[in-house]
Design a protein around this motif. Structure first.
Motif, PDB file in Angstrom:
ATOM      1  N   HIS A  89       0.795  -1.228   0.000  1.00 26.08           N
ATOM      2  CA  HIS A  89       0.000   0.000   0.000  1.00 26.08           C
ATOM      3  C   HIS A  89       0.831   1.282   0.000  1.00 26.08           C
ATOM      4  N   ASP A  90       2.132   1.166   0.003  1.00 30.15           N
ATOM      5  CA  ASP A  90       2.979   2.357   0.007  1.00 30.15           C
ATOM      6  C   ASP A  90       3.931   2.316  -1.180  1.00 30.15           C
ATOM      7  N   ASP A  91       4.302   3.495  -1.636  1.00 27.32           N
ATOM      8  CA  ASP A  91       5.193   3.647  -2.788  1.00 27.32           C
ATOM      9  C   ASP A  91       6.631   3.701  -2.280  1.00 27.32           C
ATOM     10  N   THR A  92       7.427   2.675  -2.600  1.00 28.55           N
ATOM     11  CA  THR A  92       8.797   2.599  -2.079  1.00 28.55           C
ATOM     12  C   THR A  92       9.726   3.629  -2.708  1.00 28.55           C
ATOM     13  N   HIS A 148       9.277   6.535  -2.142  1.00 25.34           N
ATOM     14  CA  HIS A 148       9.305   7.566  -1.105  1.00 25.34           C
ATOM     15  C   HIS A 148       9.212   7.019   0.318  1.00 25.34           C
ATOM     16  N   PHE A 149       8.589   5.845   0.495  1.00 20.72           N
ATOM     17  CA  PHE A 149       8.298   5.359   1.840  1.00 20.72           C
ATOM     18  C   PHE A 149       8.751   3.908   2.011  1.00 20.72           C
ATOM     19  N   SER A 150       9.025   3.533   3.260  1.00 18.74           N
ATOM     20  CA  SER A 150       9.214   2.118   3.575  1.00 18.74           C
ATOM     21  C   SER A 150       7.873   1.416   3.427  1.00 18.74           C
ATOM     22  N   ALA A 151       7.917   0.128   3.100  1.00 16.85           N
ATOM     23  CA  ALA A 151       6.664  -0.597   2.851  1.00 16.85           C
ATOM     24  C   ALA A 151       6.776  -2.035   3.332  1.00 16.85           C
ATOM     25  N   VAL A 165      14.970  -7.471  -7.010  1.00 13.80           N
ATOM     26  CA  VAL A 165      14.335  -7.512  -5.691  1.00 13.80           C
ATOM     27  C   VAL A 165      14.008  -6.084  -5.260  1.00 13.80           C
ATOM     28  N   GLY A 166      12.807  -5.902  -4.745  1.00 12.44           N
ATOM     29  CA  GLY A 166      12.330  -4.578  -4.373  1.00 12.44           C
ATOM     30  C   GLY A 166      12.659  -4.214  -2.938  1.00 12.44           C
ATOM     31  N   HIS A 167      12.303  -2.993  -2.573  1.00  7.04           N
ATOM     32  CA  HIS A 167      12.592  -2.468  -1.239  1.00  7.04           C
ATOM     33  C   HIS A 167      11.396  -2.643  -0.304  1.00  7.04           C
ATOM     34  N   VAL A 168      10.739  -3.785  -0.427  1.00  8.30           N
ATOM     35  CA  VAL A 168       9.594  -4.122   0.412  1.00  8.30           C
ATOM     36  C   VAL A 168      10.053  -5.075   1.505  1.00  8.30           C
ATOM     37  N   THR A 169       9.556  -4.899   2.703  1.00  9.66           N
ATOM     38  CA  THR A 169       9.897  -5.798   3.810  1.00  9.66           C
ATOM     39  C   THR A 169       8.912  -6.962   3.844  1.00  9.66           C
ATOM     40  N   LEU A 170       9.423  -8.165   3.678  1.00 10.91           N
ATOM     41  CA  LEU A 170       8.614  -9.378   3.763  1.00 10.91           C
ATOM     42  C   LEU A 170       8.565  -9.780   5.231  1.00 10.91           C
ATOM     43  N   THR A 171       7.551  -9.307   5.928  1.00  8.98           N
ATOM     44  CA  THR A 171       7.544  -9.379   7.397  1.00  8.98           C
ATOM     45  C   THR A 171       7.528 -10.803   7.932  1.00  8.98           C
ATOM     46  N   ALA A 172       6.974 -11.748   7.181  1.00  6.81           N
ATOM     47  CA  ALA A 172       6.918 -13.129   7.661  1.00  6.81           C
ATOM     48  C   ALA A 172       8.278 -13.808   7.654  1.00  6.81           C
ATOM     49  N   VAL A 173       9.226 -13.266   6.893  1.00  7.22           N
ATOM     50  CA  VAL A 173      10.549 -13.879   6.767  1.00  7.22           C
ATOM     51  C   VAL A 173      11.627 -13.040   7.446  1.00  7.22           C
ATOM     52  N   ASP A 174      11.628 -11.747   7.188  1.00  5.00           N
ATOM     53  CA  ASP A 174      12.631 -10.853   7.770  1.00  5.00           C
ATOM     54  C   ASP A 174      11.982  -9.498   8.046  1.00  5.00           C
ATOM     55  N   PRO A 175      11.444  -9.315   9.246  1.00  2.13           N
ATOM     56  CA  PRO A 175      10.718  -8.070   9.548  1.00  2.13           C
ATOM     57  C   PRO A 175      11.618  -6.867   9.750  1.00  2.13           C
ATOM     58  N   ASP A 207      16.239   0.480  -7.655  1.00  4.57           N
ATOM     59  CA  ASP A 207      17.085   1.662  -7.510  1.00  4.57           C
ATOM     60  C   ASP A 207      17.337   1.997  -6.035  1.00  4.57           C
ATOM     61  N   LEU A 208      18.608   2.063  -5.650  1.00  2.02           N
ATOM     62  CA  LEU A 208      18.959   2.381  -4.266  1.00  2.02           C
ATOM     63  C   LEU A 208      18.705   3.846  -3.918  1.00  2.02           C
ATOM     64  N   VAL A 209      18.387   4.662  -4.916  1.00 10.34           N
ATOM     65  CA  VAL A 209      18.092   6.068  -4.660  1.00 10.34           C
ATOM     66  C   VAL A 209      16.634   6.247  -4.213  1.00 10.34           C
ATOM     67  N   MET A 210      15.855   5.183  -4.257  1.00  7.74           N
ATOM     68  CA  MET A 210      14.470   5.267  -3.802  1.00  7.74           C
ATOM     69  C   MET A 210      14.411   5.511  -2.300  1.00  7.74           C
ATOM     70  N   GLY A 211      13.396   6.259  -1.881  1.00  2.00           N
ATOM     71  CA  GLY A 211      13.313   6.716  -0.500  1.00  2.00           C
ATOM     72  C   GLY A 211      13.320   5.611   0.536  1.00  2.00           C
ATOM     73  N   ALA A 212      12.743   4.443   0.205  1.00  2.04           N
ATOM     74  CA  ALA A 212      12.685   3.342   1.170  1.00  2.04           C
ATOM     75  C   ALA A 212      14.073   2.920   1.632  1.00  2.04           C
ATOM     76  N   ILE A 213      15.087   3.122   0.803  1.00  2.00           N
ATOM     77  CA  ILE A 213      16.466   2.785   1.171  1.00  2.00           C
ATOM     78  C   ILE A 213      17.267   4.044   1.468  1.00  2.00           C
TER      79      ILE A 213
END
Length: 458
Positions: free
Chosen positions: A285-288, A290-293, A323-333, A362-368
Motif C-alpha cells: 500500500h505504500d510507494d517505495t 518515497h516510503f518504507s513498505a 528484488v524490491g525495497h519491500v519488507t517481507l515481514t513473515a521472513v525478515d521483519p 534503484d537504491l536512490v528510492m526513498g525506502a532505502i
C-alpha cells in the motif's frame, strides 16, 4: 507600502531556513532539480539579499543581525556540502585496482555526464550502466549508440569485461527510450486475448524490444513486470510505482503465459530480461520510491499466488531477478528484501535453487536512501545480491560505492559471497558474455508504433 515591507520581511525570515536546508542538502536526490543553475541562483540570491539588508541598515538591530547571518548560511552550507561530496568522490576514484576489481562489477549506474561515466568504466569501478530518457533527449539514436559503443571500447582497451547496459522498456507507460524506439503497448493489453494469441503477441513485443535494444547496444531490459495487478480501488499513496497500470493481470497463470512469451522474444535477440519486483508489490500500500513498505502476506499464500509467475518464468529462462525495497515481514521483519539474506539466500538461492543474477531496485528510492543506505549496501552484498542499481540520480553512486568501500576496508563484506556473485555475473544472461558490443553498430529501426492489441474485455 508599509504592509508590503513587513510582508517581504516575513518572507525573508521564512525563506532563510528553507534556503539553508536546501544548500546543506544540495546533493540529495530530492533536490536534483536545483543542481547546476539552481544552486548558482540560490547562492547569488543569498548574497544579494545580504547586500540589500546591509545597505538598508538591518545590521543595527539584533533581529537584523540574525537575519543577515541566516542569509549568510546558504553559501557556506553549500560550500561545505560540495567539499564533502568532492572528498567522497576523490576517495572512490582513488580506490585501488584490487578494490575496484572486487567491488566494481556489482554496481550499475545511471549517468548524465559521459566523461564522468567513462572514467568510472575505465577504472573498473562499475559493472554496468543504465540508460534512460535523459540520455537520448535532444539527441539522435546514432549518438547514443556511438556513446555506448565508446564505453565498451574503453572497457576493452582497459582489459575489462564489457559493461552490462540496461534500459527500462516495459511497454505502456514505462518505455523510457520510446520514442525514438518503438512505443509498444503494455503487456496488460494482451490479458483479454486467447492464450495462443497472448503468447504470439507477447513474443512479438519481446522481439521488437529485443531487436531495437540490441541495435542500440543495450543487453539487459528491466522488464517484464510480474507483480499481480492490484484491485482497482485501494487506499494507497502511489505517486510513481503505478503498478496497477504496469502489472499484466490478477491471474498468475495469465501473467506467466504472457511474461514467458515476452522473455522468449527478448532472448531471441540476445537481450536479457529482468523479472520484477520480487516479492511482488501488488499487495503493498505504500510507494517505495518515497516510503518504507511492508508485505504482510504469509509465505504459503505468496507461493500459491504472487510467486507462481516468478518461479514459472525462471524455470525456463535465464532472466535476472530484481528484488524490491519491500519488507517481507513473515521472513525478515527488520529489513527490506533488497538486502535480506533470509530472503535472497534463504528463499531464492536455497529453496528455489535460483543461481541467476539478482539485482536491487534503484537504491536512490526513498525506502532505502532515506534510511541507513550504508547498512543496506553491505547487507545486500552479503545477502548474495549481484548488482546494486543507482539509476535515478547517478551521482549518488559515489555515496553508495563509498559505503561498500568502507565495508570492505573494515572487513564487513563476505568474501565467499562476493566470489559466488562474481561467478554468477560471468555466467550472466543471454548476451552477457559479449554484452552486445558488436550489435551496438547494427542499424536501428526507430520511431514507429507497434500494432496495438485490444484491451482486456475488448
Amino acid at each position: 507600502m508599509q504592509f508590503l515591507k513587513r510582508f517581504g520581511l516575513i518572507l525573508l525570515w521564512v525563506a532563510a531556513p528553507l534556503a539553508a536546508f536546501a544548500a546543506a542538502n544540495k546533493n540529495d536526490p530530492y533536490l536534483l532539480v536545483l543542481r547546476g543553475a539552481g544552486n548558482i541562483v540560490l547562492v547569488v540570491a543569498s548574497v544579494l539579499i545580504v547586500i540589500v539588508l546591509l545597505r538598508r541598515g538591518r545590521w543595527r538591530s539584533t533581529a537584523g543581525k540574525l537575519l543577515v547571518m541566516l542569509w549568510c548560511l546558504p553559501p557556506l552550507l553549500m560550500s561545505a556540502a560540495h567539499v564533502r561530496f568532492e572528498l567522497r568522490k576523490h576517495d572512490v576514484l582513488a580506490a585501488s585496482p584490487a578494490e575496484a576489481r572486487q567491488l566494481g562489477p556489482h554496481f550499475m549506474v545511471g549517468y548524465s555526464s559521459f566523461p564522468e561515466i567513462a572514467r568510472l568504466a575505465e577504472q573498473g569501478l562499475i559493472g554496468g550502466v543504465y540508460v534512460t530518457r535523459h540520455n537520448i533527449r535532444g539527441r539522435t539514436v546514432e549518438a547514443l549508440r556511438a556513446e555506448i559503443a565508446a564505453l565498451q571500447d574503453k572497457r576493452r582497451a582497459a582489459g575489462l569485461p564489457p559493461l552490462v547496459v540496461a534500459a527500462d522498456q516495459e511497454g505502456g507507460i514505462v518505455g523510457h527510450l520510446a520514442p525514438p524506439l518503438t512505443k509498444v503497448p503494455a503487456l496488460a493489453t494482451l490479458a483479454g486475448l486467447a492464450p495462443d494469441h497472448q503468447q504470439e503477441k507477447a513474443e512479438e513485443f519481446g522481439r521488437i524490444h529485443g531487436r531495437e535494444l540490441a541495435g542500440l547496444g543495450v543487453n539487459l531490459n528491466l522488464a517484464p513486470v510480474l507483480d499481480l495487478k492490484p484491485p482497482p480501488r485501494r487506499n494507497r499513496l502511489d505517486f510513481h510505482t503505478l503498478i496497477g497500470q504496469r502489472a499484466i493481470a490478477t491471474d498468475p497463470a495469465v501473467v506467466s503465459t504472457i511474461a514467458s512469451a515476452y522473455v522468449r522474444g527478448l532472448e531471441e535477440s540476445g537481450v536479457g530480461a529482468t523479472l520484477k519486483h520480487f516479492p511482488g508489490i501488488g499487495r503493498v500500500h505504500d510507494d517505495t520510491h518515497h516510503f518504507s513498505a511492508n508485505l504482510d502476506t504469509p509465505v504459503t499464500e505468496l507461493e500459491a499466488t504472487d510467486w507462481l509467475p516468478f518461479r514459472q518464468v525462471l524455470s525456463h529462462s535465464r532472466s535476472a531477478l530484481m528484488v524490491g525495497h519491500v519488507t517481507l515481514t513473515a521472513v525478515d521483519p527488520d529489513r527490506a528484501v533488497s538486502h535480506s539474506k533470509r530472503v535472497v539466500q534463504g528463499i531464492l538461492r536455497d529453496t528455489w535453487s535460483y543461481q541467476g543474477v539478482v539485482m536491487t531496485d534503484d537504491l536512490v528510492m526513498g525506502a532505502i536512501y532515506q534510511n541507513d543506505v550504508c547498512k543496506a549496501v553491505v547487507e545486500a552484498i552479503n545477502a548474495g545480491v549481484d548488482l546494486l542499481l543507482v539509476a535515478y540520480d547517478g551521482v549518488q553512486f559515489y555515496r553508495v560505492f563509498a559505503c561498500a568501500l568502507d565495508g570492505s576496508r573494515r572487513g564487513k563484506l563476505d568474501a565467499a559471497m562476493l566470489r559466488a556473485s562474481e561467478a554468477r555475473l560471468e555466467r550472466g544472461f543471454p548476451g552477457a558474455q559479449t554484452r552486445a558490443v558488436s550489435l551496438s553498430r547494427r542499424p536501428l529501426e526507430t520511431t514507429r508504433t507497434a500494432p496495438r492489441a485490444p484491451a482486456k474485455g475488448g
